[in-house]
Design an enzyme around this catalytic site. Structure first.
Site, mmCIF file in Angstrom:
data_model
loop_
_atom_site.group_PDB
_atom_site.id
_atom_site.type_symbol
_atom_site.label_atom_id
_atom_site.label_comp_id
_atom_site.label_asym_id
_atom_site.label_seq_id
_atom_site.Cartn_x
_atom_site.Cartn_y
_atom_site.Cartn_z
ATOM 1 C CG HIS A 310 -8.976 6.908 6.246
ATOM 2 N ND1 HIS A 310 -8.720 8.219 6.690
ATOM 3 C CD2 HIS A 310 -10.294 6.770 6.023
ATOM 4 C CE1 HIS A 310 -10.080 9.000 6.397
ATOM 5 N NE2 HIS A 310 -10.892 8.154 5.959
ATOM 6 C CG ASP A 368 -16.144 2.147 2.826
ATOM 7 O OD1 ASP A 368 -17.147 2.247 2.967
ATOM 8 O OD2 ASP A 368 -15.402 3.018 2.011
HETATM 9 N N1 ACO Z 1 -3.259 -1.807 0.343
HETATM 10 C C1 ACO Z 1 -1.825 -2.015 0.238
HETATM 11 N N2 ACO Z 1 -1.008 -0.798 0.509
HETATM 12 C C2 ACO Z 1 -1.723 0.317 0.724
HETATM 13 C C3 ACO Z 1 -2.945 0.341 1.029
HETATM 14 C C4 ACO Z 1 -3.925 -0.633 0.828
HETATM 15 N N3 ACO Z 1 -5.096 -0.617 0.844
HETATM 16 N N4 ACO Z 1 -3.455 1.762 1.249
HETATM 17 C C5 ACO Z 1 -2.075 2.563 1.277
HETATM 18 N N5 ACO Z 1 -1.152 1.313 0.858
HETATM 19 C C6 ACO Z 1 0.375 1.654 1.149
HETATM 20 C C7 ACO Z 1 0.666 2.529 -0.076
HETATM 21 O O1 ACO Z 1 1.125 1.765 -1.354
HETATM 22 C C8 ACO Z 1 1.746 3.536 0.264
HETATM 23 O O2 ACO Z 1 2.929 2.779 0.387
HETATM 24 P P1 ACO Z 1 4.349 3.265 -0.010
HETATM 25 O O3 ACO Z 1 4.626 4.353 1.334
HETATM 26 O O4 ACO Z 1 5.618 2.272 0.197
HETATM 27 O O5 ACO Z 1 4.429 4.192 -1.419
HETATM 28 C C9 ACO Z 1 1.516 3.731 1.756
HETATM 29 O O6 ACO Z 1 0.462 2.620 2.224
HETATM 30 C C10 ACO Z 1 0.703 5.059 2.015
HETATM 31 O O7 ACO Z 1 -0.509 5.116 1.095
HETATM 32 P P2 ACO Z 1 -0.829 6.424 0.305
HETATM 33 O O8 ACO Z 1 -1.882 5.728 -0.841
HETATM 34 O O9 ACO Z 1 0.238 7.347 -0.066
HETATM 35 O O10 ACO Z 1 -2.003 6.866 1.309
HETATM 36 P P3 ACO Z 1 -2.965 8.036 0.867
HETATM 37 O O11 ACO Z 1 -3.419 8.500 2.122
HETATM 38 O O12 ACO Z 1 -2.833 8.987 -0.322
HETATM 39 O O13 ACO Z 1 -4.499 7.259 0.610
HETATM 40 C C11 ACO Z 1 -6.171 5.768 0.605
HETATM 41 C C12 ACO Z 1 -5.274 6.468 1.416
HETATM 42 C C13 ACO Z 1 -6.588 5.914 -0.729
HETATM 43 C C14 ACO Z 1 -7.692 5.329 1.369
HETATM 44 C C15 ACO Z 1 -5.467 4.050 0.524
HETATM 45 O O14 ACO Z 1 -5.055 3.738 1.775
HETATM 46 C C16 ACO Z 1 -6.408 3.412 -0.553
HETATM 47 O O15 ACO Z 1 -6.263 3.343 -1.398
HETATM 48 N N6 ACO Z 1 -6.877 2.251 0.421
HETATM 49 C C17 ACO Z 1 -7.844 1.460 -0.323
HETATM 50 C C18 ACO Z 1 -9.064 2.133 -0.805
HETATM 51 C C19 ACO Z 1 -9.971 2.182 0.429
HETATM 52 O O16 ACO Z 1 -10.388 1.353 0.994
HETATM 53 N N7 ACO Z 1 -10.596 3.798 0.183
HETATM 54 C C20 ACO Z 1 -11.599 3.854 1.252
HETATM 55 C C21 ACO Z 1 -11.290 5.073 2.096
HETATM 56 S S1 ACO Z 1 -12.313 5.237 3.418
HETATM 57 C C22 ACO Z 1 -13.586 6.335 2.832
HETATM 58 O O17 ACO Z 1 -13.441 6.882 1.731
HETATM 59 C C23 ACO Z 1 -14.765 6.341 3.494
#
Ligand code: ACO
Length: 434
Positions: A310, A368
């Site tokens: 998140h 979720d």
């Molecule tokens: N699985 C594996 N790795 C992940 C995940 C994941 N679900 N989420 C983040 N990471 C990693 C990224 O690759 C990144 O790694 P790095 O630092 O080595 O590059 C690090 O964790 C930080 O992630 P970001 O994408 O930069 O974080 P951001 O805050 O931009 O993204 C997000 C948040 C979009 C929710 C992300 O965690 C994601 O894509 N999760 C899966 C989708 C999801 O469940 N979305 C629902 C959100 S809740 C809602 O809308 C109610």
């Protein structure tokens, strides 16, 4: 008594020039550096793609402390609201700022109930969609089309029209979501029933058919209501910010909410609940979990664990904790505690939380992760998960929209950019291009 403490400021130095920026403090949470005059004074923009360090507005609706896993609506913790309150009361709280008195709640529930029916011509409009359209596509189109059916509540300068539009939207969204579902499975639309509560009415519109009686189980209605409550608002997330940006131009409320629905659909946001359940099904059995965890950690593989991570919560998502309890309750009621998807979900959560990659990056299950399991057990197809999220979030969007319109500092949202394209060059005739 005047506060004699010196106001806090931040200093920006560009080359040999110094600019002083006021620091503003909210009632809680991080201070913000007020950079509104920075460009005028220095000629420089700030750069923050993804708004990771930018507060785009002032708001008194919802507060999140991502490090502590805290979510408050108008000051009330989400755990208390999910445990003791119910969705329509939370709607009132979000919209008007305080918990209602008994008569206020009764009046509000009555007003919402009396607006659940749709203009009859909207049924004809809905029948124009392709039979296999995604319910989210239908919902987006229908909400956008509301401005063509409800002209008398599109004048945003009229407080009465703003109020009617708000109530209409909260009242009609379950009818619209249920219609999108019924249409996609080829069943007749079911009209709303005023003798049922908000969640029970939605379940009835989704699952009853004219050919036989359908009785809504109160435990399922309670679980549905809790899903609505847990998704009701979440501060300045992508879809809410989309609603605010659309609204900043003076667009009508139905157009603004349709914009929010479009944004919510993406798998990184509201679409994650559908994507998460599809992922759990693809994993299928617990022995395949390490393979998927390995893929999620592989930088060359775009796969991510859906329902994990998140932007704001870096400890735990308090909504996920309540949702997990609800999942156990609903599955027990339905006698499907050994549901294989739930077993995979629990084991995946356990293994991911023990894995240093997820621990170090502070990636925890989000709301979720468990909501899809409950919705599936209730009988909803995955394509309905995001429409249910949109239905629930409508009150949040509307509350933020109303708040924005009453903010005297309202300006059209107009971000700037760091331009990296070609600088000025002269047009070349087609025959002279190499
Ligand atoms: N699985 C594996 N790795 C992940 C995940 C994941 N679900 N989420 C983040 N990471 C990693 C990224 O690759 C990144 O790694 P790095 O630092 O080595 O590059 C690090 O964790 C930080 O992630 P970001 O994408 O930069 O974080 P951001 O805050 O931009 O993204 C997000 C948040 C979009 C929710 C992300 O965690 C994601 O894509 N999760 C899966 C989708 C999801 O469940 N979305 C629902 C959100 S809740 C809602 O809308 C109610």
């Amino acid at each position: 008594m005047l506060d004699s403490a010196k106001p806090k400021t931040a200093t920006v130095t560009i080359d040999d020039q110094t600019f002083e920026m006021p620091i503003l403090s909210g009632s809680t949470g991080p201070d913000v550096i007020d950079i509104r005059k920075l460009y005028g004074q220095s000629g420089a923009f700030t750069y923050d793609p993804g708004f990771t360090s930018t507060a785009a507005c002032e708001s008194s609706i919802t507060y999140i402390d991502g490090d502590e896993g805290v979510l408050l609506h108008r000051g009330y913790p989400i755990e208390q609201l999910a445990g003791k309150s119910h969705y329509l009361e939370v709607c009132y709280l979000l919209l008007y700022g305080e918990l209602p008195s008994g008569p206020e709640l009764e009046d509000f529930e009555e007003r919402v109930t009396m607006h659940t029916m749709l203009h009859e011509q909207m049924y004809n409009f809905t029948r124009g969609f392709r039979r296999d359209a995604h319910p989210m596509a239908i919902m987006n189109g229908m909400v956008g089309a509301m401005s063509a059916f409800y002209h008398d509540s599109t004048d945003i300068t009229d407080p009465w029209q703003r109020e009617v539009a708000s109530i209409r939207m909260i009242a009609k969204m379950p009818t619209i979501a249920a219609m999108a579902y019924k249409y996609s499975i080829g069943q007749p639309f079911v009209y709303p029933r005023n003798d049922l509560g908000y969640a029970a009415n939605f379940l009835n519109m989704c699952f009853s058919v004219p050919a036989q009686d359908y009785v809504v189980d109160p435990i399922l209605a309670r679980a549905m209501d809790r899903i609505f409550t847990l998704h009701a608002d979440h501060e300045q997330n992508a879809s809410t910010s989309t609603v605010r940006l659309a609204s900043s131009s003076g667009a009508n409320p139905f157009a603004c909410i349709a914009a929010g629905i479009a944004c919510l659909w993406g798998p990184a946001h509201g679409g994650a609940n559908q994507a998460c359940l599809e992922m759990l099904r693809e994993i299928g059995t617990a022995d395949r979990i390490p393979e998927f965890i390995g893929r999620a950690k592989d930088k060359d593989d775009p796969f991510r664990l859906m329902g994990f991570g998140h932007r704001v919560y870096k400890n735990h998502d308090p909504r996920a904790t309540v949702m997990k309890e609800s999942a156990d309750e609903v599955l027990e009621l339905l006698g499907v505690e050994d549901n294989p998807t739930l077993q995979v979900a629990k084991e995946l959560e356990r293994q991911a939380l023990e894995d240093p990659y997820f621990r170090d990056k502070k990636l925890f299950p989000n709301v979720d992760f468990y909501s899809g399991i409950i919705l599936e057990a209730m009988g909803f197809p995955t394509s309905m998960f995001t429409p249910i999220f949109a239905l629930s979030r409508t009150v949040g969007w509307i509350s933020q929209w109303k708040e924005q319109l009453s903010d005297p500092s309202l300006k059209i949202g107009r971000p700037r950019q760091l331009y990296t394209g070609e600088t000025k060059r002269d047009y070349v005739e087609v025959e002279d291009r190499g």
